[in-house]
Write an enzyme that holds these catalytic residues in place. Structure first.
Site, PDB file in Angstrom:
ATOM      1  N   LYS A 189      26.430  -0.774 -39.235  1.00 58.59           N
ATOM      2  CA  LYS A 189      26.155  -1.868 -39.467  1.00 58.59           C
ATOM      3  C   LYS A 189      26.618  -2.220 -40.790  1.00 58.59           C
ATOM      4  CE  LYS A 189      23.870  -5.581 -38.120  1.00 58.59           C
ATOM      5  NZ  LYS A 189      22.463  -5.606 -38.317  1.00 58.59           N
TER       6      LYS A 189
ATOM      7  N   GLU B  12      16.964  -0.118 -36.051  1.00 58.88           N
ATOM      8  CA  GLU B  12      17.897  -0.262 -36.906  1.00 58.88           C
ATOM      9  C   GLU B  12      17.004   0.501 -38.271  1.00 58.88           C
ATOM     10  OE1 GLU B  12      20.733  -3.418 -37.917  1.00 58.88           O
ATOM     11  OE2 GLU B  12      19.218  -4.061 -39.325  1.00 58.88           O
TER      12      GLU B  12
ATOM     13  N   LYS C  42      17.125   0.461 -41.988  1.00 61.60           N
ATOM     14  CA  LYS C  42      17.478  -0.665 -43.013  1.00 61.60           C
ATOM     15  C   LYS C  42      16.546  -0.523 -44.110  1.00 61.60           C
ATOM     16  CE  LYS C  42      17.813  -5.654 -42.698  1.00 61.60           C
ATOM     17  NZ  LYS C  42      17.935  -6.792 -41.995  1.00 61.60           N
TER      18      LYS C  42
ATOM     19  N   ASN D 261      23.227 -13.127 -33.180  1.00 62.14           N
ATOM     20  CA  ASN D 261      22.388 -12.936 -34.507  1.00 62.14           C
ATOM     21  C   ASN D 261      21.519 -14.254 -34.528  1.00 62.14           C
ATOM     22  OD1 ASN D 261      21.146 -12.631 -37.103  1.00 62.14           O
ATOM     23  ND2 ASN D 261      22.923 -11.491 -37.782  1.00 62.14           N
TER      24      ASN D 261
ATOM     25  N   GLU E 286      19.616 -10.266 -31.744  1.00 62.42           N
ATOM     26  CA  GLU E 286      19.473  -9.702 -33.050  1.00 62.42           C
ATOM     27  C   GLU E 286      18.551 -10.402 -34.131  1.00 62.42           C
ATOM     28  OE1 GLU E 286      23.391  -9.122 -34.875  1.00 62.42           O
ATOM     29  OE2 GLU E 286      24.275  -8.352 -32.865  1.00 62.42           O
ATOM     30  N   SER E 287      17.852  -9.921 -34.729  1.00 60.29           N
ATOM     31  CA  SER E 287      16.994 -10.798 -35.821  1.00 60.29           C
ATOM     32  C   SER E 287      15.771 -11.535 -35.408  1.00 60.29           C
ATOM     33  CB  SER E 287      17.840 -11.576 -36.743  1.00 60.29           C
ATOM     34  OG  SER E 287      18.912 -10.680 -37.111  1.00 60.29           O
TER      35      SER E 287
ATOM     36  N   GLU F 137      29.684  -9.984 -33.047  1.00 61.34           N
ATOM     37  CA  GLU F 137      28.348 -10.692 -33.437  1.00 61.34           C
ATOM     38  C   GLU F 137      28.636 -12.438 -33.624  1.00 61.34           C
ATOM     39  OE1 GLU F 137      25.265  -9.348 -36.153  1.00 61.34           O
ATOM     40  OE2 GLU F 137      26.098 -10.934 -37.355  1.00 61.34           O
TER      41      GLU F 137
END
Length: 284
Positions: free
Chosen positions: A126, A64, A66, A196, A233-234, A175
């Site tokens: 995103k 990503e 970001k 997520n 994710e994350s 998601e």
């Protein structure tokens, strides 16, 4: 206890997004945006790129780009999307994710265009997609995939937006954050289910969320659960996290902040996934 600012951040983002869409439709009517989308370059196959890596027994990384987030503020001051895209491609990413939300993540549509032009990787836009106009906008910008967030959308909206994405030739990453949202996501046809690990209402992060929902997906007798690719994710911070997730049968990763805080994001990706060999069972 989370403060009220963190607790209502999703609602504030969505309210802003509705205003953006209204303004965008006035500037560029839907028919004009659809015409632009149909003139865009061919898509690169986002889902196919992830599937190839997983079928080879390797981890598939969506790296990503970001700049900032509501919870962490500025993440990277020397922000250069084309340079980061090239670094990620050299570091072994399967795909890119580029933040385009302006007000809350300091993103921009131009960042997606610049990153995609700098490499050959497929790119996820995103953002908080709530309207078909944004789907066609994503295609016009050159995106290969869009994000649909179950907690931000009703069932009819999810179906409509996925249908528009299919019409536009875009892949979809849907998601979820919990078991109920996973059940709702299975109504869609996309194979890509992103989990997520960060709660969008509190911004607390725990990778156990992915592990729990992977177990739920694997144990499901619902035929719609078959053939799905779970993307974690994350909150993935190091090789131990990667090993733990892969041993549980999770082989697709979306990682941003950990890489963006590194001097060389692509080198950080390569180091985290060095020995990127089969671990556990390969598949969804």
């Amino acid at each position: 206890m989370v403060d009220n600012i963190a607790d209502d951040i999703l609602e504030r983002i969505l309210a802003t997004k509705r205003e953006e869409v209204t303004a965008g439709r006035r500037t560029t009517p839907l028919a004009d945006m659809m015409a632009r989308a149909r003139d865009a370059d061919p898509t690169r196959g986002f889902t196919a790129a992830l599937s190839r890596r997983i079928d080879e027994g390797a981890a598939a990384v969506i790296a990503e780009i970001k700049r900032a987030s509501p919870s962490k503020g500025l993440i990277r001051a020397d922000f250069d999307p084309p340079r980061h895209a090239g670094s990620y491609a050299a570091g072994g990413a399967a795909c890119l994710s580029v933040l385009t939300d302006r007000d809350y993540f300091q993103g921009a549509n131009e960042y997606l265009q610049a990153a995609r032009a700098a490499c050959a990787l497929p790119v996820l836009r995103k953002d908080f997609t709530i309207d078909p106009w944004q789907v066609w906008e994503a295609r016009a910008l050159g995106a290969d995939c869009i994000l649909l967030i179950v907690s931000a959308l009703g069932d009819s909206e999810l179906a409509e937006l996925e249908g528009t994405a299919v019409e536009a030739g875009l892949d979809v990453l849907v998601e979820v954050h919990d078991a109920g949202e996973l059940d709702r996501a299975l109504v869609l046809s996309t194979p890509l289910i992103g989990v997520n690990n960060r709660n969008l209402r509190s911004f607390e992060t725990r990778i156990e969320t992915s592990l729990e929902l992977k177990t739920q997906l694997a144990a499901s007798t619902d035929p719609r659960a078959q053939g799905r690719i779970l993307v974690t994710e994350s909150g993935i911070r190091d090789r131990d996290d990667v090993a733990r997730l892969r041993e549980a049968g999770i082989h697709a990763f979306l990682i941003g902040e950990t890489f963006m805080r590194a001097d060389d994001p692509g080198a950080a990706l390569s180091a985290m996934f060095q020995d990127n060999a089969p671990i556990g069972s390969v598949g969804s």
